[in-house]
Design a protein around this motif. Sequence first.
Motif, PDB file in Angstrom:
ATOM      1  N   ILE A   1      12.900   4.432  -2.236  1.00 32.09           N
ATOM      2  CA  ILE A   1      12.556   5.730  -2.446  1.00 32.09           C
ATOM      3  C   ILE A   1      13.456   6.353  -3.659  1.00 32.09           C
ATOM      4  CG2 ILE A   1      12.535   8.242  -1.294  1.00 32.09           C
ATOM      5  CD1 ILE A   1      10.384   5.890  -0.338  1.00 32.09           C
ATOM      6  N   ARG A   2      14.739   5.951  -3.529  1.00 33.40           N
ATOM      7  CA  ARG A   2      15.704   6.295  -4.700  1.00 33.40           C
ATOM      8  C   ARG A   2      15.063   5.950  -6.018  1.00 33.40           C
ATOM      9  NH1 ARG A   2      19.814   3.879  -2.322  1.00 33.40           N
ATOM     10  NH2 ARG A   2      19.888   2.251  -3.779  1.00 33.40           N
ATOM     11  N   GLU A   3      14.594   4.809  -6.092  1.00 38.79           N
ATOM     12  CA  GLU A   3      13.990   4.079  -7.131  1.00 38.79           C
ATOM     13  C   GLU A   3      12.922   4.851  -7.591  1.00 38.79           C
ATOM     14  OE1 GLU A   3      13.375  -0.007  -6.569  1.00 38.79           O
ATOM     15  OE2 GLU A   3      15.509  -0.290  -6.387  1.00 38.79           O
ATOM     16  N   ALA A   4      12.002   5.251  -6.824  1.00 37.16           N
ATOM     17  CA  ALA A   4      11.075   6.024  -7.181  1.00 37.16           C
ATOM     18  C   ALA A   4      11.194   7.509  -7.695  1.00 37.16           C
ATOM     19  CB  ALA A   4       9.794   6.231  -5.710  1.00 37.16           C
ATOM     20  N   LEU A   5      12.175   8.048  -6.894  1.00 33.87           N
ATOM     21  CA  LEU A   5      12.598   9.625  -7.524  1.00 33.87           C
ATOM     22  C   LEU A   5      13.302   9.408  -8.786  1.00 33.87           C
ATOM     23  CD1 LEU A   5      14.241  10.778  -4.290  1.00 33.87           C
ATOM     24  CD2 LEU A   5      12.368  11.711  -5.329  1.00 33.87           C
ATOM     25  N   GLU A   6      13.907   8.238  -9.251  1.00 35.23           N
ATOM     26  CA  GLU A   6      14.681   8.124 -10.446  1.00 35.23           C
ATOM     27  C   GLU A   6      13.560   7.874 -11.495  1.00 35.23           C
ATOM     28  OE1 GLU A   6      17.017   4.920 -10.010  1.00 35.23           O
ATOM     29  OE2 GLU A   6      18.809   5.833  -8.882  1.00 35.23           O
ATOM     30  N   ALA A   7      12.537   7.302 -11.119  1.00 34.30           N
ATOM     31  CA  ALA A   7      11.296   7.018 -12.042  1.00 34.30           C
ATOM     32  C   ALA A   7      10.571   8.150 -12.320  1.00 34.30           C
ATOM     33  CB  ALA A   7      10.306   5.828 -11.376  1.00 34.30           C
ATOM     34  N   GLN A   8      10.587   9.072 -11.343  1.00 35.85           N
ATOM     35  CA  GLN A   8       9.828  10.449 -11.231  1.00 35.85           C
ATOM     36  C   GLN A   8      10.868  11.274 -12.586  1.00 35.85           C
ATOM     37  OE1 GLN A   8       9.067  12.527  -7.658  1.00 35.85           O
ATOM     38  NE2 GLN A   8       7.795  10.675  -6.890  1.00 35.85           N
ATOM     39  N   LYS A   9      12.040  11.065 -12.462  1.00 33.66           N
ATOM     40  CA  LYS A   9      12.943  12.016 -13.278  1.00 33.66           C
ATOM     41  C   LYS A   9      12.766  11.465 -14.592  1.00 33.66           C
ATOM     42  CE  LYS A   9      16.391  12.998  -9.723  1.00 33.66           C
ATOM     43  NZ  LYS A   9      17.692  12.616  -9.397  1.00 33.66           N
ATOM     44  N   GLY A  10      12.631  10.139 -14.672  1.00 35.38           N
ATOM     45  CA  GLY A  10      12.469   9.255 -16.029  1.00 35.38           C
ATOM     46  C   GLY A  10      11.098   9.940 -16.699  1.00 35.38           C
TER      47      GLY A  10
ATOM     48  N   HIS B   1       0.955  -1.186  -0.081  1.00 36.49           N
ATOM     49  CA  HIS B   1      -0.008  -0.017  -0.179  1.00 36.49           C
ATOM     50  C   HIS B   1       0.884   1.274  -0.129  1.00 36.49           C
ATOM     51  CE1 HIS B   1      -2.344   3.257   1.991  1.00 36.49           C
ATOM     52  NE2 HIS B   1      -3.122   2.912   1.459  1.00 36.49           N
ATOM     53  N   HIS B   2       1.932   1.449   0.875  1.00 29.94           N
ATOM     54  CA  HIS B   2       2.871   2.421   0.977  1.00 29.94           C
ATOM     55  C   HIS B   2       3.351   2.587  -0.463  1.00 29.94           C
ATOM     56  CE1 HIS B   2       6.132   4.511   3.641  1.00 29.94           C
ATOM     57  NE2 HIS B   2       5.667   5.445   2.608  1.00 29.94           N
ATOM     58  N   LEU B   3       4.011   1.688  -0.953  1.00 26.92           N
ATOM     59  CA  LEU B   3       4.659   1.765  -2.387  1.00 26.92           C
ATOM     60  C   LEU B   3       3.864   2.127  -3.469  1.00 26.92           C
ATOM     61  CD1 LEU B   3       7.001  -1.297  -2.154  1.00 26.92           C
ATOM     62  CD2 LEU B   3       7.708   0.849  -1.649  1.00 26.92           C
ATOM     63  N   GLU B   4       2.484   1.820  -3.489  1.00 24.00           N
ATOM     64  CA  GLU B   4       1.518   2.053  -4.188  1.00 24.00           C
ATOM     65  C   GLU B   4       1.238   3.688  -4.335  1.00 24.00           C
ATOM     66  OE1 GLU B   4      -1.899  -0.459  -3.885  1.00 24.00           O
ATOM     67  OE2 GLU B   4      -0.910  -2.075  -5.137  1.00 24.00           O
ATOM     68  N   ALA B   5       1.208   4.112  -2.947  1.00 23.93           N
ATOM     69  CA  ALA B   5       1.071   5.631  -2.332  1.00 23.93           C
ATOM     70  C   ALA B   5       1.970   6.324  -3.047  1.00 23.93           C
ATOM     71  CB  ALA B   5       0.704   5.766  -1.174  1.00 23.93           C
ATOM     72  N   ILE B   6       3.075   5.965  -2.875  1.00 24.65           N
ATOM     73  CA  ILE B   6       4.595   6.730  -3.597  1.00 24.65           C
ATOM     74  C   ILE B   6       4.391   6.897  -4.983  1.00 24.65           C
ATOM     75  CG2 ILE B   6       7.211   6.635  -3.765  1.00 24.65           C
ATOM     76  CD1 ILE B   6       6.844   5.020  -0.860  1.00 24.65           C
ATOM     77  N   ARG B   7       4.060   5.755  -5.547  1.00 19.94           N
ATOM     78  CA  ARG B   7       3.942   5.973  -7.083  1.00 19.94           C
ATOM     79  C   ARG B   7       2.928   6.808  -7.679  1.00 19.94           C
ATOM     80  NH1 ARG B   7       5.718   0.223  -6.986  1.00 19.94           N
ATOM     81  NH2 ARG B   7       3.609  -0.390  -6.688  1.00 19.94           N
ATOM     82  N   GLN B   8       1.789   6.704  -6.789  1.00 18.50           N
ATOM     83  CA  GLN B   8       0.515   7.664  -7.188  1.00 18.50           C
ATOM     84  C   GLN B   8       0.887   9.187  -6.574  1.00 18.50           C
ATOM     85  OE1 GLN B   8      -3.164   6.168  -5.964  1.00 18.50           O
ATOM     86  NE2 GLN B   8      -4.326   7.683  -6.875  1.00 18.50           N
ATOM     87  N   TYR B   9       1.388   9.409  -5.506  1.00 14.80           N
ATOM     88  CA  TYR B   9       1.407  10.852  -5.109  1.00 14.80           C
ATOM     89  C   TYR B   9       2.816  11.343  -4.994  1.00 14.80           C
ATOM     90  CZ  TYR B   9      -3.315   9.361  -3.536  1.00 14.80           C
ATOM     91  OH  TYR B   9      -4.721   8.906  -3.738  1.00 14.80           O
ATOM     92  N   GLY B  10       3.730  10.723  -5.002  1.00 13.30           N
ATOM     93  CA  GLY B  10       5.229  11.061  -5.157  1.00 13.30           C
ATOM     94  C   GLY B  10       5.793  10.917  -3.613  1.00 13.30           C
ATOM     95  N   VAL B  11       7.057  11.305  -3.628  1.00 13.62           N
ATOM     96  CA  VAL B  11       7.920  11.255  -2.446  1.00 13.62           C
ATOM     97  C   VAL B  11       7.710  12.394  -1.564  1.00 13.62           C
ATOM     98  CG1 VAL B  11      10.599  11.139  -1.643  1.00 13.62           C
ATOM     99  CG2 VAL B  11       9.642   9.716  -3.447  1.00 13.62           C
ATOM    100  N   ILE B  12       7.642  12.489  -0.415  1.00 17.83           N
ATOM    101  CA  ILE B  12       7.777  13.617   0.404  1.00 17.83           C
ATOM    102  C   ILE B  12       8.871  14.006   1.466  1.00 17.83           C
ATOM    103  CG2 ILE B  12       5.019  13.641   0.438  1.00 17.83           C
ATOM    104  CD1 ILE B  12       5.180  12.318   3.280  1.00 17.83           C
ATOM    105  N   THR B  13       9.015  14.883   2.355  1.00 14.44           N
ATOM    106  CA  THR B  13       9.983  15.054   2.964  1.00 14.44           C
ATOM    107  C   THR B  13      10.316  14.081   4.058  1.00 14.44           C
ATOM    108  OG1 THR B  13       9.458  17.599   2.940  1.00 14.44           O
ATOM    109  CG2 THR B  13      11.276  17.035   4.648  1.00 14.44           C
ATOM    110  N   GLU B  14       9.338  13.403   4.674  1.00 11.46           N
ATOM    111  CA  GLU B  14       9.505  12.301   5.406  1.00 11.46           C
ATOM    112  C   GLU B  14      10.076  10.959   5.104  1.00 11.46           C
ATOM    113  OE1 GLU B  14       7.149  14.671   5.518  1.00 11.46           O
ATOM    114  OE2 GLU B  14       7.192  15.715   7.560  1.00 11.46           O
ATOM    115  N   HIS B  15      10.180  10.961   3.438  1.00 11.83           N
ATOM    116  CA  HIS B  15      10.830   9.863   2.835  1.00 11.83           C
ATOM    117  C   HIS B  15      12.324   9.594   3.034  1.00 11.83           C
ATOM    118  CE1 HIS B  15       6.531   9.021   1.256  1.00 11.83           C
ATOM    119  NE2 HIS B  15       6.985   7.735   1.608  1.00 11.83           N
TER     120      HIS B  15
END
Length: 260
Positions: A251-260, A230-244
């Motif tokens: 999280i690193r992979e999610a940020l790289e995916a966002q950049k891509g 659930h948490h990983l799906e929320a990150i994909r949907q809503y992005g990374v926040i300061t508390e991550h």
Amino acid sequence: MRKQTVKEIEKLLTTIADEQDPRFQQICADERKSVQRLIERWYKQKELNAAQKALFAQMSRYEQELYKQNVRYIAGVDEVGRGPIAGPVVAAAVILPKDAYLPGLNDSKKLSEAKREELYEQIMNCAVSIGIGIVSAEEIDQLNIYEATKKAMVQAIQQLMPKPDFLLIDAMELPVRIPQRSIIKGDANSISIAASSIIAKVTRDRMMKELGEKYPEYGFEKHMGYGTKHHLEAIRQYGVITEHRKSFSPIREALEAQKG
């Protein structure tokens, strides 16, 4: 002579500790099924009390050994939150009084949330001193989780007053000038460490619940920052926040995916 009601007997049984007590013998002679059930419950509670007392004595052996060496103030030190991908790492240091007795005290991971909350209040009320150290996700990224954990533990120790004469630490060695002993699975083997694990766990859980109110879409109050589906799906949907924790791979992979 008036027969006691079941409610009266139930109340009376809470004041009886010994089965040789004449009052208990009189209750045992009562053939009512409801009374017999109360007697069974009394025996089960007696067994539970004995088991809790034995466990507490076993978990006090490191402390008792130190008291025999005239060590006065023993602090247990533990942390929670090394594994999650969000939120802080929280450490606690607890000095218990020499005569402390906390039935049911154990490794915080083995206890229900209700029991942790109950013991948290008891520890807060009886402890000689309590210190809490908190290191944010941002600091974890700067230091690495191992160093961040040590920092939180040292912070917690520095808050103690009186200062501890000896530290019992859960599987860590700390850069402080206080005699110390590192104990593997310390939260299951030392009452001081178990107490600190409960203080740290309840403190961090409350922080994560507050975070859940601030960011309801992430469900922090349910997973406490761990990398659940659930948490990983929320990150994909809503992005990374300061508390991550951006140095942690999901999280690193999610940020790289966002950049891509």
